[in-house]
Design a protein around this motif. Structure first.
Motif, PDB file in Angstrom:
ATOM      1  N   GLN A 266     -29.165   3.701  -3.776  1.00 52.66           N
ATOM      2  CA  GLN A 266     -29.529   2.347  -3.363  1.00 52.66           C
ATOM      3  C   GLN A 266     -28.432   1.667  -2.547  1.00 52.66           C
ATOM      4  O   GLN A 266     -28.725   0.827  -1.689  1.00 52.66           O
ATOM      5  N   GLN A 267     -27.186   2.053  -2.776  1.00 53.56           N
ATOM      6  CA  GLN A 267     -26.074   1.342  -2.168  1.00 53.56           C
ATOM      7  C   GLN A 267     -25.393   2.102  -1.038  1.00 53.56           C
ATOM      8  O   GLN A 267     -24.504   1.563  -0.384  1.00 53.56           O
ATOM      9  N   ALA A 268     -25.792   3.358  -0.812  1.00 51.97           N
ATOM     10  CA  ALA A 268     -25.057   4.223   0.108  1.00 51.97           C
ATOM     11  C   ALA A 268     -24.922   3.607   1.499  1.00 51.97           C
ATOM     12  O   ALA A 268     -25.865   3.038   2.049  1.00 51.97           O
ATOM     13  N   THR A 269     -23.746   3.735   2.057  1.00 53.99           N
ATOM     14  CA  THR A 269     -23.449   3.253   3.394  1.00 53.99           C
ATOM     15  C   THR A 269     -22.477   4.211   4.068  1.00 53.99           C
ATOM     16  O   THR A 269     -21.663   4.870   3.392  1.00 53.99           O
ATOM     17  N   ARG A 270     -22.529   4.281   5.370  1.00 55.72           N
ATOM     18  CA  ARG A 270     -21.607   5.169   6.090  1.00 55.72           C
ATOM     19  C   ARG A 270     -20.157   4.725   5.936  1.00 55.72           C
ATOM     20  O   ARG A 270     -19.240   5.518   6.154  1.00 55.72           O
ATOM     21  N   ARG A 271     -19.939   3.483   5.551  1.00 54.01           N
ATOM     22  CA  ARG A 271     -18.570   3.018   5.309  1.00 54.01           C
ATOM     23  C   ARG A 271     -17.917   3.777   4.144  1.00 54.01           C
ATOM     24  O   ARG A 271     -16.701   3.741   3.989  1.00 54.01           O
ATOM     25  N   TRP A 272     -18.720   4.421   3.320  1.00 53.68           N
ATOM     26  CA  TRP A 272     -18.174   5.178   2.191  1.00 53.68           C
ATOM     27  C   TRP A 272     -17.617   6.539   2.614  1.00 53.68           C
ATOM     28  O   TRP A 272     -16.991   7.217   1.810  1.00 53.68           O
ATOM     29  N   PHE A 273     -17.842   6.941   3.858  1.00 50.61           N
ATOM     30  CA  PHE A 273     -17.528   8.303   4.270  1.00 50.61           C
ATOM     31  C   PHE A 273     -16.493   8.325   5.392  1.00 50.61           C
ATOM     32  O   PHE A 273     -16.513   7.488   6.302  1.00 50.61           O
ATOM     33  N   HIS A 274     -15.603   9.292   5.316  1.00 52.07           N
ATOM     34  CA  HIS A 274     -14.589   9.497   6.348  1.00 52.07           C
ATOM     35  C   HIS A 274     -15.255   9.653   7.711  1.00 52.07           C
ATOM     36  O   HIS A 274     -16.229  10.400   7.870  1.00 52.07           O
ATOM     37  N   SER A 275     -14.742   8.907   8.693  1.00 52.78           N
ATOM     38  CA  SER A 275     -15.250   8.941  10.066  1.00 52.78           C
ATOM     39  C   SER A 275     -16.710   8.516  10.181  1.00 52.78           C
ATOM     40  O   SER A 275     -17.370   8.841  11.167  1.00 52.78           O
ATOM     41  N   GLY A 337      -0.978  14.616   1.084  1.00 54.27           N
ATOM     42  CA  GLY A 337      -1.921  13.584   1.471  1.00 54.27           C
ATOM     43  C   GLY A 337      -1.318  12.588   2.423  1.00 54.27           C
ATOM     44  O   GLY A 337      -0.094  12.574   2.659  1.00 54.27           O
ATOM     45  N   LYS A 338      -2.164  11.773   3.016  1.00 53.37           N
ATOM     46  CA  LYS A 338      -1.725  10.729   3.938  1.00 53.37           C
ATOM     47  C   LYS A 338      -2.677   9.555   3.814  1.00 53.37           C
ATOM     48  O   LYS A 338      -3.800   9.682   3.299  1.00 53.37           O
ATOM     49  N   THR A 339      -2.221   8.406   4.283  1.00 52.54           N
ATOM     50  CA  THR A 339      -3.034   7.193   4.223  1.00 52.54           C
ATOM     51  C   THR A 339      -3.615   6.892   5.595  1.00 52.54           C
ATOM     52  O   THR A 339      -2.922   6.993   6.615  1.00 52.54           O
ATOM     53  N   ARG A 340      -4.879   6.538   5.616  1.00 61.39           N
ATOM     54  CA  ARG A 340      -5.548   6.103   6.828  1.00 61.39           C
ATOM     55  C   ARG A 340      -6.219   4.761   6.553  1.00 61.39           C
ATOM     56  O   ARG A 340      -6.463   4.394   5.398  1.00 61.39           O
ATOM     57  N   HIS A 341      -6.542   4.041   7.631  1.00 60.60           N
ATOM     58  CA  HIS A 341      -7.236   2.765   7.509  1.00 60.60           C
ATOM     59  C   HIS A 341      -8.529   2.811   8.319  1.00 60.60           C
ATOM     60  O   HIS A 341      -8.555   3.363   9.424  1.00 60.60           O
ATOM     61  N   GLU A 342      -9.591   2.292   7.737  1.00 57.99           N
ATOM     62  CA  GLU A 342     -10.855   2.170   8.449  1.00 57.99           C
ATOM     63  C   GLU A 342     -11.535   0.907   7.974  1.00 57.99           C
ATOM     64  O   GLU A 342     -11.530   0.614   6.765  1.00 57.99           O
ATOM     65  N   HIS A 343     -12.087   0.146   8.920  1.00 56.06           N
ATOM     66  CA  HIS A 343     -12.691  -1.146   8.603  1.00 56.06           C
ATOM     67  C   HIS A 343     -11.678  -2.047   7.888  1.00 56.06           C
ATOM     68  O   HIS A 343     -12.031  -2.839   7.026  1.00 56.06           O
ATOM     69  N   GLY A 344     -10.412  -1.869   8.246  1.00 52.40           N
ATOM     70  CA  GLY A 344      -9.366  -2.708   7.681  1.00 52.40           C
ATOM     71  C   GLY A 344      -8.962  -2.350   6.270  1.00 52.40           C
ATOM     72  O   GLY A 344      -8.169  -3.068   5.648  1.00 52.40           O
ATOM     73  N   GLN A 345      -9.481  -1.230   5.728  1.00 52.86           N
ATOM     74  CA  GLN A 345      -9.198  -0.841   4.357  1.00 52.86           C
ATOM     75  C   GLN A 345      -8.486   0.509   4.312  1.00 52.86           C
ATOM     76  O   GLN A 345      -8.838   1.434   5.045  1.00 52.86           O
ATOM     77  N   PRO A 346      -7.452   0.658   3.453  1.00 55.21           N
ATOM     78  CA  PRO A 346      -6.751   1.936   3.345  1.00 55.21           C
ATOM     79  C   PRO A 346      -7.493   2.926   2.449  1.00 55.21           C
ATOM     80  O   PRO A 346      -8.203   2.539   1.513  1.00 55.21           O
ATOM     81  N   TYR A 347      -7.338   4.197   2.744  1.00 57.48           N
ATOM     82  CA  TYR A 347      -7.811   5.253   1.852  1.00 57.48           C
ATOM     83  C   TYR A 347      -6.940   6.479   2.077  1.00 57.48           C
ATOM     84  O   TYR A 347      -6.241   6.587   3.094  1.00 57.48           O
ATOM     85  N   ARG A 348      -6.964   7.385   1.123  1.00 59.36           N
ATOM     86  CA  ARG A 348      -6.130   8.583   1.184  1.00 59.36           C
ATOM     87  C   ARG A 348      -6.940   9.784   1.663  1.00 59.36           C
ATOM     88  O   ARG A 348      -8.113   9.952   1.329  1.00 59.36           O
ATOM     89  N   ILE A 349      -6.283  10.635   2.446  1.00 61.42           N
ATOM     90  CA  ILE A 349      -6.842  11.930   2.834  1.00 61.42           C
ATOM     91  C   ILE A 349      -5.991  13.007   2.179  1.00 61.42           C
ATOM     92  O   ILE A 349      -4.807  13.144   2.493  1.00 61.42           O
ATOM     93  N   LEU A 350      -6.574  13.724   1.233  1.00 56.50           N
ATOM     94  CA  LEU A 350      -5.875  14.818   0.577  1.00 56.50           C
ATOM     95  C   LEU A 350      -6.138  16.131   1.290  1.00 56.50           C
ATOM     96  O   LEU A 350      -7.201  16.336   1.886  1.00 56.50           O
ATOM     97  N   THR A 351      -5.174  17.040   1.203  1.00 57.53           N
ATOM     98  CA  THR A 351      -5.381  18.431   1.587  1.00 57.53           C
ATOM     99  C   THR A 351      -5.161  19.278   0.343  1.00 57.53           C
ATOM    100  O   THR A 351      -4.151  19.133  -0.351  1.00 57.53           O
ATOM    101  N   VAL A 352      -6.141  20.141   0.048  1.00 59.06           N
ATOM    102  CA  VAL A 352      -6.043  21.025  -1.110  1.00 59.06           C
ATOM    103  C   VAL A 352      -5.938  22.476  -0.650  1.00 59.06           C
ATOM    104  O   VAL A 352      -6.180  22.793   0.524  1.00 59.06           O
ATOM    105  N   ASP A 353      -5.606  23.361  -1.591  1.00 54.32           N
ATOM    106  CA  ASP A 353      -5.291  24.753  -1.240  1.00 54.32           C
ATOM    107  C   ASP A 353      -6.526  25.649  -1.198  1.00 54.32           C
ATOM    108  O   ASP A 353      -6.492  26.781  -1.675  1.00 54.32           O
ATOM    109  N   GLY A 354      -7.604  25.166  -0.626  1.00 50.62           N
ATOM    110  CA  GLY A 354      -8.809  25.975  -0.496  1.00 50.62           C
ATOM    111  C   GLY A 354      -9.663  25.437   0.631  1.00 50.62           C
ATOM    112  O   GLY A 354      -9.190  24.655   1.465  1.00 50.62           O
TER     113      GLY A 354
END
Length: 460
Positions: A266-275, A337-354
């Protein structure tokens, strides 16, 4: 369903409101069994396995497979009908799953010589194997016939090739559902011809009929099974045993509670997803009548159970995912990991070993949504996080969704994706970048209420 059409382009899913206008996704918590809770609470087990394996790995818990099998068997017993459970082996290659089937008295549905020999190596008898697939190879036909397997025949030509072996072989004729565009199975006219011609093949024993349907609606399965009961009766009149109907697989799995799944939809939005990533659809992660409950619904539709009893007909099912429900998880180590900003909000991008090839929903251009668990459980501030793979491909993302992790993940942490045994683990895995395939680690109960572990050991 995921975002589609104008909703996807506008970045707002069905039911979107100001409440979901942020960039942090709603949680999609997975249902957990006691064994999973105990593993997550153990301060050492996961860390010890990760240290020994030195890469991503899959956890398997075979007792849960046995419980799932017995759930289907209990439905047959409660309905007072003869039933056979065949595990759809393509859903997971682990040897421990095949061994669990042998322990629980289930058969296995195989579609290659490799799957057939692997099943035999784990204690499944030839008579307990159902061989499926289109226009099977001569080698698979010969091996199946030699071991007394039940063979689901996909065409009249395949039936003739089997008869030419001059080895006694038990067969089912696979039906093409009406109005289906499937490449599998035989039309009504072709079934008539195959049933008639089978009387002239001394080595062929026509045991009955089979079909597979897409979707998760019990009614069409019950209706088609009822039609095939009429075909069994007609085949018996021609002298065939014709006492088995297989209704295939496609039994739903209830991954997450209904309320959480509804909130996501019911609440899904593209703002929830990277890029601003959007997906056309998702697996139905909440299912009101999963696994055995769905089989019960099928048997109740149109008094199918009563008709099976009256005609002394055995019903076979071929679940894959449903027998693996909550039987395994996939574990990755955080590399950075690193921090990115989208729509003025920060979020983390992790890299895992797979790679995302270990979460095979990407095969369907979709996303595996049950929330991963961050281990160990330390206090911290909630952190929206997406998860990328250790490859140089922009599209290689394990989770595009900004998952609300309970704290910021750091190198060395483990990320555990739950309930991945059904299709996710190894349907698409590849040693891309020459990365080793994640091994399967089998848990078993040990004295003192703890778990011990060993690597899955297929027969050589």
């Amino acid at each position: 369903m995921g975002l589609t059409g104008a909703d996807a382009r506008a970045g707002a899913g069905p039911g979107s409101s100001d409440r979901c206008a942020g960039t942090v996704a709603a949680p999609v918590p997975a249902r957990r069994d006691p064994w999973e809770q105990q593993v997550l609470a153990d301060p050492q087990l996961l860390g010890d396995i990760a240290f020994a394996v030195r890469g991503p790995f899959h956890l398997m818990y075979p007792p849960r497979v046995i419980d799932n099998i017995r759930g289907f068997q209990q439905v047959f017993a409660d309905a007072g009908i003869s039933g056979i459970v065949y595990y759809g082996k393509k859903a997971n290659k682990a040897a421990c799953v095949a061994r669990a089937c042998a322990t629980a008295g289930a058969g296995i549905d195989v579609s290659s010589t490799g799957e057939l020999t692997a099943a035999l190596g784990q204690g499944i008898r030839g008579a307990e194997l159902l061989v499926t697939g289109p226009e099977k190879s001569d080698e698979l036909h010969w091996l199946a016939a030699r071991h007394g397997c039940l063979v689901a025949v996909d065409s009249l030509g395949e039936l003739k090739r089997l008869s030419a072996l001059d080895i006694p072989v038990r067969v089912l004729l696979r039906a093409l559902p009406a109005a289906s565009a499937s490449r599998f199975g035989m039309s009504a006219d072709e079934l008539d011809l195959a049933t008639s011609e089978a009387t002239g093949f001394p080595s062929i024993s026509l045991q009955g009929f089979s079909f597979h349907l897409s979707g998760y609606d019990p009614d069409p399965r019950a209706e088609l099974a009822a039609q095939l009961l009429d075909r069994c009766r007609a085949a018996r009149a021609l002298g065939h045993p014709a006492g088995i109907i297989s209704i295939g697989g496609g039994f739903g799995v209830d991954y997450v509670p209904a309320a959480d799944w509804a909130a996501f939809q019911q609440q899904a939005t593209r703002r929830w997803f990277h890029s601003g990533k959007a997906f056309e659809s998702y697996y139905p992660y909440s299912f009101p009548e999963p696994g055995p409950a769905m089989l019960t619904a099928i048997l109740r539709t149109g008094d199918l159970a009563d008709r099976l009893r009256r005609t002394d007909t055995t019903l076979a099912v071929e679940p894959g995912r449903a027998l693996l429900d909550r039987a395994g998880s996939t574990v990755f180590r955080v590399q950075g990991g690193k921090t990115r900003h989208e729509h003025g909000q920060p979020y983390r991008i992790l890299t895992v070993d797979g790679t995302s090839l270990s979460l095979s929903e990407q095969w369907f251009d979709s996303e595996y949504l049950p929330d991963p668990v961050l281990w160990p459980d330390h206090p911290g501030d909630p952190t929206p996080t997406v998860v990328g793979a250790a490859t140089c491909l922009e599209s290689d993302m394990l989770s595009w969704r900004r998952i609300p992790l309970p704290r910021e993940a750091v190198p060395g942490d483990l990320l555990i994706y739950p309930n991945t045994a059904g299709y996710q683990m190894d349907s698409n895995e590849s040693p891309f970048h020459e990365l080793p395939l994640p091994p399967k680690v089998v848990l078993s109960e040990a004295p003192g209420g703890r778990y011990r572990w060993a690597l899955d050991q297929p027969c050589p």
